[in-house]
Design a protein around this motif. Structure first.
Motif, PDB file in Angstrom:
ATOM      1  N   UNK A 146     -15.646 -19.513  10.653  1.00 55.69           N
ATOM      2  CA  UNK A 146     -15.483 -18.371   9.750  1.00 55.69           C
ATOM      3  C   UNK A 146     -15.347 -17.074  10.555  1.00 55.69           C
ATOM      4  N   UNK A 147     -14.903 -16.022   9.903  1.00 56.22           N
ATOM      5  CA  UNK A 147     -14.736 -14.686  10.504  1.00 56.22           C
ATOM      6  C   UNK A 147     -13.767 -14.741  11.692  1.00 56.22           C
ATOM      7  N   UNK A 148     -12.666 -15.524  11.541  1.00 54.10           N
ATOM      8  CA  UNK A 148     -11.702 -15.612  12.662  1.00 54.10           C
ATOM      9  C   UNK A 148     -10.998 -14.274  12.884  1.00 54.10           C
ATOM     10  N   UNK A 149     -11.083 -13.362  11.884  1.00 53.38           N
ATOM     11  CA  UNK A 149     -10.406 -12.070  12.043  1.00 53.38           C
ATOM     12  C   UNK A 149     -11.284 -11.038  12.742  1.00 53.38           C
ATOM     13  N   UNK A 150     -12.465 -11.463  13.225  1.00 57.83           N
ATOM     14  CA  UNK A 150     -13.304 -10.514  13.970  1.00 57.83           C
ATOM     15  C   UNK A 150     -12.594 -10.120  15.266  1.00 57.83           C
ATOM     16  N   UNK A 180     -11.418 -29.583  11.415  1.00 57.66           N
ATOM     17  CA  UNK A 180     -11.754 -28.171  11.634  1.00 57.66           C
ATOM     18  C   UNK A 180     -10.894 -27.301  10.717  1.00 57.66           C
ATOM     19  N   UNK A 181     -11.543 -26.409   9.986  1.00 63.69           N
ATOM     20  CA  UNK A 181     -10.835 -25.456   9.119  1.00 63.69           C
ATOM     21  C   UNK A 181     -11.145 -24.060   9.641  1.00 63.69           C
ATOM     22  N   UNK A 182     -10.103 -23.217   9.751  1.00 61.87           N
ATOM     23  CA  UNK A 182     -10.308 -21.838  10.229  1.00 61.87           C
ATOM     24  C   UNK A 182     -10.240 -20.925   9.011  1.00 61.87           C
ATOM     25  N   UNK A 183     -11.261 -20.069   8.823  1.00 65.95           N
ATOM     26  CA  UNK A 183     -11.324 -19.300   7.576  1.00 65.95           C
ATOM     27  C   UNK A 183     -11.748 -17.859   7.819  1.00 65.95           C
ATOM     28  N   UNK A 184     -11.387 -17.026   6.852  1.00 64.57           N
ATOM     29  CA  UNK A 184     -11.954 -15.683   6.739  1.00 64.57           C
ATOM     30  C   UNK A 184     -12.452 -15.593   5.301  1.00 64.57           C
ATOM     31  N   UNK A 185     -13.760 -15.836   5.125  1.00 63.06           N
ATOM     32  CA  UNK A 185     -14.314 -15.930   3.767  1.00 63.06           C
ATOM     33  C   UNK A 185     -14.157 -14.612   3.020  1.00 63.06           C
ATOM     34  N   UNK A 186     -14.274 -13.506   3.753  1.00 65.25           N
ATOM     35  CA  UNK A 186     -14.196 -12.200   3.089  1.00 65.25           C
ATOM     36  C   UNK A 186     -12.802 -11.991   2.489  1.00 65.25           C
ATOM     37  N   UNK A 187     -11.776 -12.445   3.234  1.00 64.55           N
ATOM     38  CA  UNK A 187     -10.405 -12.290   2.743  1.00 64.55           C
ATOM     39  C   UNK A 187     -10.024 -13.444   1.814  1.00 64.55           C
ATOM     40  N   UNK A 188     -10.855 -14.504   1.759  1.00 64.16           N
ATOM     41  CA  UNK A 188     -10.552 -15.650   0.898  1.00 64.16           C
ATOM     42  C   UNK A 188      -9.364 -16.448   1.400  1.00 64.16           C
ATOM     43  N   UNK A 191      -7.138 -22.010   6.880  1.00 61.45           N
ATOM     44  CA  UNK A 191      -5.971 -22.663   7.473  1.00 61.45           C
ATOM     45  C   UNK A 191      -6.434 -23.836   8.326  1.00 61.45           C
ATOM     46  N   UNK A 192      -5.543 -24.822   8.497  1.00 57.30           N
ATOM     47  CA  UNK A 192      -5.868 -25.944   9.395  1.00 57.30           C
ATOM     48  C   UNK A 192      -5.297 -25.673  10.789  1.00 57.30           C
ATOM     49  N   UNK A 193      -4.444 -24.653  10.917  1.00 59.67           N
ATOM     50  CA  UNK A 193      -3.874 -24.297  12.225  1.00 59.67           C
ATOM     51  C   UNK A 193      -4.699 -23.161  12.814  1.00 59.67           C
ATOM     52  N   UNK A 194      -4.937 -23.267  14.127  1.00 60.93           N
ATOM     53  CA  UNK A 194      -5.795 -22.256  14.736  1.00 60.93           C
ATOM     54  C   UNK A 194      -5.053 -20.928  14.867  1.00 60.93           C
ATOM     55  N   UNK A 195      -5.590 -19.841  14.258  1.00 59.99           N
ATOM     56  CA  UNK A 195      -4.926 -18.539  14.425  1.00 59.99           C
ATOM     57  C   UNK A 195      -5.257 -17.945  15.788  1.00 59.99           C
ATOM     58  N   UNK A 196      -4.576 -16.855  16.137  1.00 57.34           N
ATOM     59  CA  UNK A 196      -4.916 -16.101  17.347  1.00 57.34           C
ATOM     60  C   UNK A 196      -6.320 -15.529  17.178  1.00 57.34           C
ATOM     61  N   UNK A 197      -7.047 -15.301  18.303  1.00 56.99           N
ATOM     62  CA  UNK A 197      -8.353 -14.651  18.210  1.00 56.99           C
ATOM     63  C   UNK A 197      -8.190 -13.301  17.517  1.00 56.99           C
TER      64      UNK A 197
END
Length: 629
Positions: A146-150, A180-188, A191-197
């Motif tokens: 979670x919080x991948x957009x930090x 593995x699921x990559x998420x930003x809970x705040x933005x709702x 994704x199953x693909x890893x985003x950029x840091x």
């Protein structure tokens, strides 16, 4: 005739969310509820839906932590779901190890877990605590980063750290193959693909998370031939229906008004009637006529029922095994308020009321125990950690109780005739500059360093095993020494032989020697002696602690002394001495500050620290006796 195999309910999934404090699990549940249309348009427009809906208690909202394990349901009808959609039961478990009793019961209700990890902080010790419990129960795991957009996210490293954690906890080969699921809970978004840091997940919504849950979480299995079996995993109460038992139905069907066999703790089986049957829809409990296997329901009508018991068929009773909970490791005494200022702000003052309230707490909270003491108006309450016990006192205080609370102590055990004490596994994250200070603090508390990792980012992570009593009051000192930058998390490890004497607080107390209101004149003279806890005009009494002495021993002081007035004019023309603002103690800080001979007076209006023995001469005598003896 061949016996039929187990049947499966494809329209239902039960899953628990486990995560460290503050990694965003309550926010993720919010987003899942919004996206499944759980809140109607008018609810959203009226603003009647709060953020972090799952944190229902005021205390949970204030502290930003989950204290009670709660359940909610999400009906998912998107891609990948069968006809009519899937009902996903989500159990939100506390991330704090002090509330481990809630965690263990939450895991009894589910078939898989969502492990939520912060994309920057990675898996922390309390995640480890709940995950260990889940792996012991052989539950499949879905990792949600979670919080991948930090801006400081380090996604790939965090996933690697999670794999290491699984290896540490002796996970099986199947358990390590987790999605593995990559998420930003705040933005709702997920994704199953890893985003950029620091980047957003590529999907606009949480559908990738929902489909992963459908594919990974096993649908509930049941045996159509078996009689009714429902396990009581939690308790609640309703002002209209009395005690509610939350049950997971394993086999058979439960109907409203049905006669059931109630298998109790002591092995006896009694007949009982289900007066009311409630199922959860989003966050509401709604009445239902019947519920089938795999469902999580609340039933009313059985007053004495407790956690771990089974409701089963009257003609063919088959009880399920009882739920066991870890032993308590910290205890403190709670009694009525015996100070001279008792009864000024609270309205629940008698021993009977305190005892009834503590007994009511025992009903719904299996990880707390209550032991009588030699005094009829004081009880020893044992729990998993000082936070859990402090929160119990805080809830009682808000209900109007006035209490005297003793210093937290550890619960010791006798093993082969030797005293054993609980040890905690402690993880600290600190900037490199404070490495020496923290090492010194831990040495004083007889901490044993197990591991030290330098991330190369200027931060160091150290892991210690330390006696639980060494950590009582450690947090305040740790935060002071690291200028508020250090992170500290600990969880019960095991029992070890007694480690000997620990030197706790290096300073003494300033103790008031008479009753009356404090004066600015007296406090101005006292502030050179140490840190004050009271301001001018505060009512004090003999034996109350008004400050911290800068020296090692206690000092009796008179904070009520007034300036002598004369007719003579003073040449100094009364130079006003500015008072340094006094330190205001929160309840947790006051608990940490207490020594063995001190306790805390808690009323709805204030928290005061006082000596157990208020009389000054009596304290002097007992100190002299202790020196001689």
């Amino acid at each position: 005739m061949p016996t039929p195999g187990p049947a499966v309910r494809h329209d239902l999934r039960n899953v628990a969310i486990i995560a460290h404090v503050d990694h965003g699990k309550t926010t993720l549940v919010d987003a899942m509820l919004w996206q499944s249309g759980a809140f109607t348009a008018h609810q959203a427009d009226e603003g009647s839906v709060k953020e972090r809906v799952m944190d229902s208690m005021d205390l949970e909202r204030e502290k930003g932590i989950t204290i009670l394990a709660k359940n909610t349901t999400v009906r998912y009808v998107g891609p990948g779901s069968p006809e009519g959609g899937v009902l996903i039961n989500i159990i939100d478990t506390p991330g704090h190890a002090d509330f481990g009793g809630e965690v263990e019961r939450g895991l009894e209700m589910v078939d898989a877990v969502l492990l939520l990890v912060d994309a920057s902080e990675g898996p922390l010790p309390q995640t480890r605590f709940v995950l260990r419990k889940a792996l012991q129960k052989n539950l499949p795991v879905i990792l949600v980063v979670n919080k991948v957009d930090r801006p400081d996210a380090r996604i790939a490293e965090v996933v690697d750290e999670t794999y290491e954690l699984f290896f540490d906890l002796d996970a099986t080969a199947e358990q390590i193959e987790f999605p593995v699921v990559y998420a930003s809970a705040k933005a709702g978004r997920a994704s199953l693909n890893r985003p950029e840091d620091g980047g957003m997940p590529d999907s606009e919504n949480l559908i990738p998370l929902f489909t992963t849950i459908l594919d990974t979480v096993p649908a509930p299995h049941y045996d159509p031939e078996m009689p009714l079996q429902a396990h009581v995993t939690n308790l609640d109460s309703s002002p209209y229906l009395g005690r509610l038992a939350l049950c997971r139905i394993h086999n058979g069907t439960l109907k409203k008004g049905q006669q059931v066999a109630w298998a109790r703790h002591d092995g006896t089986i009694t007949r009982a009637k289900i007066a009311e049957l409630l199922i959860t829809q989003a966050l509401e409990r709604v009445p239902a006529e019947s519920a089938g296997p795999g469902e999580i329901v609340a039933i009313a009508g059985i007053e004495e029922i407790t956690i771990g018991e089974t409701l089963t068929d009257v003609d063919d009773p088959r009880p399920l095994p009882l739920i066991t909970v870890d032993e308590p490791s910290i205890s403190m005494t709670i009694g009525i308020n015996t100070s001279p200022l008792a009864g000024q702000s609270g309205n629940k003052l008698t021993a009977r009321l305190v005892k009834n309230r503590l007994e009511a707490e025992l009903i719904g909270n299996v990880s707390i125990r209550m032991v009588p003491t030699e005094r009829p108006d004081t009880w020893e309450v044992q729990g998993r950690g000082e936070l859990q016990l402090a929160i119990l006192v805080e809830i009682m205080r808000r209900e109007g109780f006035e209490l005297t609370v003793g210093k937290p102590q550890v619960v010791t055990k006798l093993v082969d005739g030797k005293v054993h004490e609980p040890m905690e596994a402690l993880t600290v994250d600190i900037p490199e500059d404070y490495l020496g200070v923290v090492t010194q603090l831990m040495a004083l508390r007889k901490g044993r360093m197990e591991q030290m990792v330098n991330h190369g980012t200027g931060w160091v992570r150290m892991e210690y095993v330390v006696p639980a009593r060494g950590l009582i009051g450690f947090r305040t000192e740790f935060l002071t020494e690291t200028r508020g930058t250090g992170l500290l998390h600990h969880v019960f490890h095991k029992y070890e032989p007694w480690h000997g004497e620990l030197r706790t607080r290096p300073t003494g107390s300033l103790v008031a020697d008479r009753r009356g209101p404090t004066t600015g004149f007296a406090l101005a003279n006292l502030q050179e002696r140490g840190t004050l806890f009271v301001g001018p005009g505060t009512e004090v009494y003999e034996g109350m602690i008004v400050g911290e002495n800068s020296r090692q021993d206690d000092m009796d002081v008179n904070p009520t002394k007034e300036k002598k007035l004369t007719n003579m004019r003073q040449s100094s023309s009364d130079v006003l001495v500015p008072l340094i603002p006094h330190k205001q103690m929160s309840m947790e800080q006051a608990l940490e500050f207490c020594r063995e001979d001190e306790c805390m007076e808690v009323t709805p209006a204030t928290v005061r620290i006082r000596k157990v023995v208020l009389d000054q001469t009596e304290r002097g005598r007992s100190a002299a006796r202790a020196k001689k003896g």
